[in-house]
Design a protein around this motif. Sequence first.
Motif, PDB file in Angstrom:
ATOM      1  N   CYS A 149      -3.303  -6.075   0.658  1.00  0.00           N
ATOM      2  CA  CYS A 149      -4.159  -6.535   1.763  1.00  0.00           C
ATOM      3  C   CYS A 149      -5.638  -6.290   1.457  1.00  0.00           C
ATOM      4  CB  CYS A 149      -3.753  -5.867   3.074  1.00  0.00           C
ATOM      5  SG  CYS A 149      -2.179  -6.497   3.704  1.00  0.00           S
ATOM      6  N   ARG A 150      -5.931  -5.186   0.761  1.00  0.00           N
ATOM      7  CA  ARG A 150      -7.320  -4.925   0.411  1.00  0.00           C
ATOM      8  C   ARG A 150      -7.811  -6.017  -0.549  1.00  0.00           C
ATOM      9  NH1 ARG A 150      -7.555  -0.066  -2.561  1.00  0.00           N
ATOM     10  NH2 ARG A 150      -6.624   0.966  -0.772  1.00  0.00           N
ATOM     11  N   GLU A 151      -6.957  -6.374  -1.493  1.00  0.00           N
ATOM     12  CA  GLU A 151      -7.339  -7.436  -2.438  1.00  0.00           C
ATOM     13  C   GLU A 151      -7.588  -8.763  -1.707  1.00  0.00           C
ATOM     14  OE1 GLU A 151      -4.681  -7.891  -5.765  1.00  0.00           O
ATOM     15  OE2 GLU A 151      -5.352  -9.952  -6.118  1.00  0.00           O
ATOM     16  N   LEU A 152      -6.755  -9.048  -0.724  1.00  0.00           N
ATOM     17  CA  LEU A 152      -6.883 -10.307   0.018  1.00  0.00           C
ATOM     18  C   LEU A 152      -8.015 -10.249   1.048  1.00  0.00           C
ATOM     19  CD1 LEU A 152      -3.065 -10.834   0.648  1.00  0.00           C
ATOM     20  CD2 LEU A 152      -4.514 -12.426  -0.641  1.00  0.00           C
ATOM     21  N   GLN A 153      -8.497  -9.031   1.295  1.00  0.00           N
ATOM     22  CA  GLN A 153      -9.472  -8.780   2.374  1.00  0.00           C
ATOM     23  C   GLN A 153      -8.912  -9.169   3.736  1.00  0.00           C
ATOM     24  OE1 GLN A 153     -12.933 -10.689   0.198  1.00  0.00           O
ATOM     25  NE2 GLN A 153     -13.856  -8.730   0.738  1.00  0.00           N
ATOM     26  N   TRP A 154      -7.628  -8.884   3.889  1.00  0.00           N
ATOM     27  CA  TRP A 154      -6.948  -9.110   5.155  1.00  0.00           C
ATOM     28  C   TRP A 154      -6.576  -7.750   5.745  1.00  0.00           C
ATOM     29  CZ3 TRP A 154      -2.763 -13.350   3.670  1.00  0.00           C
ATOM     30  CH2 TRP A 154      -3.451 -14.520   3.276  1.00  0.00           C
ATOM     31  N   ASP A 155      -6.372  -7.727   7.047  1.00  0.00           N
ATOM     32  CA  ASP A 155      -5.944  -6.483   7.683  1.00  0.00           C
ATOM     33  C   ASP A 155      -4.473  -6.227   7.369  1.00  0.00           C
ATOM     34  OD1 ASP A 155      -8.437  -6.376   8.769  1.00  0.00           O
ATOM     35  OD2 ASP A 155      -7.815  -6.942  10.807  1.00  0.00           O
ATOM     36  N   GLU A 156      -4.143  -4.957   7.236  1.00  0.00           N
ATOM     37  CA  GLU A 156      -2.724  -4.604   7.103  1.00  0.00           C
ATOM     38  C   GLU A 156      -2.021  -4.888   8.419  1.00  0.00           C
ATOM     39  OE1 GLU A 156      -1.317  -0.869   5.201  1.00  0.00           O
ATOM     40  OE2 GLU A 156      -3.481  -0.503   5.102  1.00  0.00           O
ATOM     41  N   PRO A 157      -0.805  -5.437   8.345  1.00  0.00           N
ATOM     42  CA  PRO A 157      -0.150  -5.813   9.600  1.00  0.00           C
ATOM     43  C   PRO A 157       0.382  -4.629  10.397  1.00  0.00           C
ATOM     44  CG  PRO A 157       1.261  -6.298   7.711  1.00  0.00           C
ATOM     45  CD  PRO A 157      -0.043  -5.848   7.155  1.00  0.00           C
ATOM     46  N   GLY A 158       0.682  -3.521   9.724  1.00  0.00           N
ATOM     47  CA  GLY A 158       1.349  -2.411  10.434  1.00  0.00           C
ATOM     48  C   GLY A 158       2.778  -2.805  10.745  1.00  0.00           C
ATOM     49  N   PRO A 159       3.478  -1.981  11.517  1.00  0.00           N
ATOM     50  CA  PRO A 159       4.864  -2.304  11.852  1.00  0.00           C
ATOM     51  C   PRO A 159       4.945  -3.546  12.748  1.00  0.00           C
ATOM     52  CG  PRO A 159       4.157  -0.258  12.925  1.00  0.00           C
ATOM     53  CD  PRO A 159       3.044  -0.674  12.034  1.00  0.00           C
ATOM     54  N   PRO A 160       6.106  -4.212  12.777  1.00  0.00           N
ATOM     55  CA  PRO A 160       6.229  -5.480  13.518  1.00  0.00           C
ATOM     56  C   PRO A 160       5.845  -5.387  14.993  1.00  0.00           C
ATOM     57  CG  PRO A 160       8.144  -5.165  12.120  1.00  0.00           C
ATOM     58  CD  PRO A 160       7.337  -3.909  12.021  1.00  0.00           C
ATOM     59  N   ASP A 161       6.153  -4.254  15.646  1.00  0.00           N
ATOM     60  CA  ASP A 161       5.784  -4.189  17.071  1.00  0.00           C
ATOM     61  C   ASP A 161       4.267  -4.158  17.246  1.00  0.00           C
ATOM     62  OD1 ASP A 161       5.764  -1.668  15.965  1.00  0.00           O
ATOM     63  OD2 ASP A 161       6.821  -0.692  17.620  1.00  0.00           O
ATOM     64  N   ALA A 162       3.566  -3.498  16.322  1.00  0.00           N
ATOM     65  CA  ALA A 162       2.102  -3.464  16.399  1.00  0.00           C
ATOM     66  C   ALA A 162       1.515  -4.850  16.124  1.00  0.00           C
ATOM     67  CB  ALA A 162       1.553  -2.446  15.399  1.00  0.00           C
ATOM     68  N   LEU A 163       2.092  -5.540  15.152  1.00  0.00           N
ATOM     69  CA  LEU A 163       1.600  -6.890  14.836  1.00  0.00           C
ATOM     70  C   LEU A 163       1.861  -7.842  16.006  1.00  0.00           C
ATOM     71  CD1 LEU A 163       0.279  -8.772  12.749  1.00  0.00           C
ATOM     72  CD2 LEU A 163       2.565  -9.188  11.784  1.00  0.00           C
ATOM     73  N   GLY A 207       5.225  -8.144  -9.139  1.00  0.00           N
ATOM     74  CA  GLY A 207       5.737  -7.216 -10.139  1.00  0.00           C
ATOM     75  C   GLY A 207       4.747  -6.203 -10.679  1.00  0.00           C
ATOM     76  N   ARG A 208       3.733  -5.865  -9.893  1.00  0.00           N
ATOM     77  CA  ARG A 208       2.768  -4.871 -10.373  1.00  0.00           C
ATOM     78  C   ARG A 208       2.884  -3.560  -9.602  1.00  0.00           C
ATOM     79  NH1 ARG A 208      -2.802  -8.391 -10.438  1.00  0.00           N
ATOM     80  NH2 ARG A 208      -2.014 -10.226 -11.531  1.00  0.00           N
ATOM     81  N   GLY A 209       3.883  -3.487  -8.741  1.00  0.00           N
ATOM     82  CA  GLY A 209       4.116  -2.252  -8.006  1.00  0.00           C
ATOM     83  C   GLY A 209       3.052  -1.913  -6.977  1.00  0.00           C
ATOM     84  N   GLU A 210       2.343  -2.915  -6.474  1.00  0.00           N
ATOM     85  CA  GLU A 210       1.288  -2.629  -5.499  1.00  0.00           C
ATOM     86  C   GLU A 210       1.860  -2.343  -4.120  1.00  0.00           C
ATOM     87  OE1 GLU A 210      -1.967  -5.791  -7.128  1.00  0.00           O
ATOM     88  OE2 GLU A 210       0.116  -6.315  -6.751  1.00  0.00           O
ATOM     89  N   THR A 211       1.138  -1.527  -3.390  1.00  0.00           N
ATOM     90  CA  THR A 211       1.522  -1.272  -2.000  1.00  0.00           C
ATOM     91  C   THR A 211       0.973  -2.405  -1.129  1.00  0.00           C
ATOM     92  OG1 THR A 211      -0.519  -0.079  -1.547  1.00  0.00           O
ATOM     93  CG2 THR A 211       1.352   1.224  -2.366  1.00  0.00           C
ATOM     94  N   VAL A 212       1.478  -2.459   0.101  1.00  0.00           N
ATOM     95  CA  VAL A 212       0.977  -3.450   1.056  1.00  0.00           C
ATOM     96  C   VAL A 212      -0.522  -3.228   1.286  1.00  0.00           C
ATOM     97  CG1 VAL A 212       1.134  -4.230   3.460  1.00  0.00           C
ATOM     98  CG2 VAL A 212       3.232  -3.756   2.150  1.00  0.00           C
ATOM     99  N   GLU A 213      -0.903  -1.968   1.345  1.00  0.00           N
ATOM    100  CA  GLU A 213      -2.320  -1.645   1.549  1.00  0.00           C
ATOM    101  C   GLU A 213      -3.180  -2.221   0.422  1.00  0.00           C
ATOM    102  OE1 GLU A 213      -3.045   2.559   1.532  1.00  0.00           O
ATOM    103  OE2 GLU A 213      -5.182   2.319   1.921  1.00  0.00           O
ATOM    104  N   GLN A 214      -2.719  -2.041  -0.815  1.00  0.00           N
ATOM    105  CA  GLN A 214      -3.491  -2.552  -1.959  1.00  0.00           C
ATOM    106  C   GLN A 214      -3.570  -4.083  -1.936  1.00  0.00           C
ATOM    107  OE1 GLN A 214      -1.031  -0.462  -4.800  1.00  0.00           O
ATOM    108  NE2 GLN A 214      -2.715   0.890  -5.397  1.00  0.00           N
TER     109      GLN A 214
END
Length: 299
Positions: free
Chosen positions: A32-46, A23-30
């Motif tokens: 993932c940066r907090e988790l220090q994980w890579d962004e998954p990108g779209p499902p076909d890329a993942l 509920g903080r309105g964060e983007t997936v990018e934000q």
Amino acid sequence: MLNDSHCHFFSNQFFTTLSRQRGRGETVEQLCRELQWDEPGPPDALAERWIAEMDAQGVGRAALIASVPGDEASVGTAVARHPDRFVGFFMLDPSADDAVERAHNAMETMGLQVLCLFPAMNQVPLHDSRVQQVVEVAAARAGTAVFMHCGVLSVGVRRKLGLPSRFDLRLGDPLGVARLAMAYPNLPFIVPHFGAGLFREALMAADTAPNIHLDTSSSNSWIKYTPGLTLDAVFKTAVSVAGPRRLLFGTDSSFYPRGWQRGVYESQKAALGTVGLSAADEALIVGGNFDRLFPPRAA
Ligand SMILES: [Zn+2]
């Protein structure tokens, strides 16, 4: 052949759902940066990232779990691209109004094969008719299975993000799985992590219902609840009760850049080596049983 029966497909939709819950309105990018994980990108890329990782690690096939309700389509995309490498699993909340329709759609239209229930998380007891209704969707189709999380349940990413996880651990009881498995004797059931702390009950359930399988996945840190228990003893006892044909190797791999968890594989392989099984029986556990339950589909 090495097959991994337990990997999580942490898709864009997965992170979007967690962000909404926070509920903080964060983007997936934000996030993932907090988790220090890579962004998954779209499902076909993942999906392609998983294939590259499996190729690099010598993993033939893998279960991919859609790890929040509503994310069936992401895994559906991956399975459609590589039906010979991936088997689609999906988490479903049986208390949702559209649960039956969702289960049907995931299996019929998207080609997913394994319905995953987390009774402690969704707070629906295993003897509830809503569980029976979704299990029936799987039972009506060939090549499907039901995955039932039992025992201790902690979701690492929820903890890392400070999301509340008020699970009712009483509801994840392997003995309740035995009751269902006896009612649907032709439908394979999978209890992950050897019952995640309810090892004795998982063994009792497997001994009672021949269609119950145990997955070996994760670091199995639940063994700390039983004084003196070791992973060697867990494998030895599981083989002696359930036999080598009902154990499914898995790692519980999930995010990148960590990728496939070779360390989990190596510690399980070492434990398995102490059981004294034939090479053929070991091969069943690390891959053959998965291929028998989920025969490879043509690419
Ligand atoms: Zn898992």
